[in-house]
Enzyme design. Structure first.
Site, PDB file in Angstrom:
ATOM      1  CD  GLN A 263      16.795-154.366  94.352  1.00  0.00           C
ATOM      2  OE1 GLN A 263      17.100-154.992  95.291  1.00  0.00           O
ATOM      3  NE2 GLN A 263      16.451-152.528  94.884  1.00  0.00           N
ATOM      4  CG  ASP A 264       7.994-152.503  95.335  1.00  0.00           C
ATOM      5  OD1 ASP A 264       7.985-153.445  96.740  1.00  0.00           O
ATOM      6  OD2 ASP A 264       7.567-151.422  95.481  1.00  0.00           O
ATOM      7  CB  ILE A 265       8.145-157.496  90.883  1.00  0.00           C
ATOM      8  CG1 ILE A 265       9.276-156.738  89.673  1.00  0.00           C
ATOM      9  CG2 ILE A 265       6.868-158.567  90.004  1.00  0.00           C
ATOM     10  CD1 ILE A 265       7.879-156.485  88.459  1.00  0.00           C
TER      11      ILE A 265
END
Length: 226
Positions: free
Chosen positions: A78-80
């Protein structure tokens, strides 16, 4: 779950420190900079050759595919983004940053890199990572930041995804590359990578996007073009 992850492209967690107000994970040491710094710092960008960038992109795709399908329970990062990838002395990608793997608070994420479907529905799936990966792939290929403020201070500034989408709609996707980087010998390969990035980004319905396993497989086929 994080302590059980065993993949060469995911930074290994060694334990945790519980003597602080907020528990801190302890990871293995990587002596190089983040992918963000190595791409965008002028003095460092030459350390990542353009021939190596498709390989780095494949390594990140492999790591995400493992998180989605190779663990006991699927993990959605979720935070690539480039700042959440470290490169070691061999320029091997190491995915880090699992702080938001449960939920991304609205308005807290990086401009231009988060799945719009998630913002509209609040539904978290592995395809949220696919969308963010598509943005990261564009960043790796072009060497441009996902968002840049306007130099004049007017307007919203430059958004890489918007520029890529408008270029693709006008059948001018090649414009996302600087002419000096889109050379004849690598043109076919870079354009194929850019088209894959757009597959990950522009599909509104998550089911229409490729899986990270499919994206990694396609990148390997693209690498064989040359």
């Amino acid at each position: 779950m994080l302590s059980q992850i065993n993949h060469r492209n995911v930074l290994r967690i060694l334990g945790g420190c519980f003597e602080t107000a907020t528990p801190m994970p302890v990871f293995e040491f990587v002596c190089n900079e983040s992918l963000y710094h190595l791409i965008h710092e002028k003095d460092l960008s030459s350390r990542i050759s353009w021939d190596n960038r498709p390989r780095i992109a494949t390594e990140v795709a492999d790591a995400l595919a493992y998180l989605h399908t190779g663990t006991s329970k699927p993990i959605v990062h979720q935070d690539i983004k480039s700042a959440k990838n470290l490169l070691d002395e061999h320029c091997t990608a190491n995915v880090i940053g699992f702080e938001q793997s449960i939920l991304i608070p609205l308005g807290k994420s990086t401009v231009g890199s988060v799945d719009p479907y998630y913002h509209s529905t609040g539904q978290v799936t592995e395809k949220c990572d696919v969308c963010s990966y598509g943005v990261l792939l564009l960043e790796i290929l072009t060497g441009r930041k996902t968002f840049e403020w306007s130099e004049t201070g007017e307007g919203a500034g430059f958004v890489l995804v918007d520029f890529a989408i408008s270029s693709m709609k006008g059948n001018r996707l090649h414009l996302i590359f600087e002419p000096c980087k889109l050379k004849e010998r690598n043109r076919e390969q870079l354009m194929a990578c850019a088209e894959l990035a757009m597959k990950c980004i522009i599909k509104w319905k998550p089911d229409e996007r490729p899986t990270m396993t499919e994206a990694a497989q396609e990148l390997r086929q693209i690498k064989d073009i040359l």
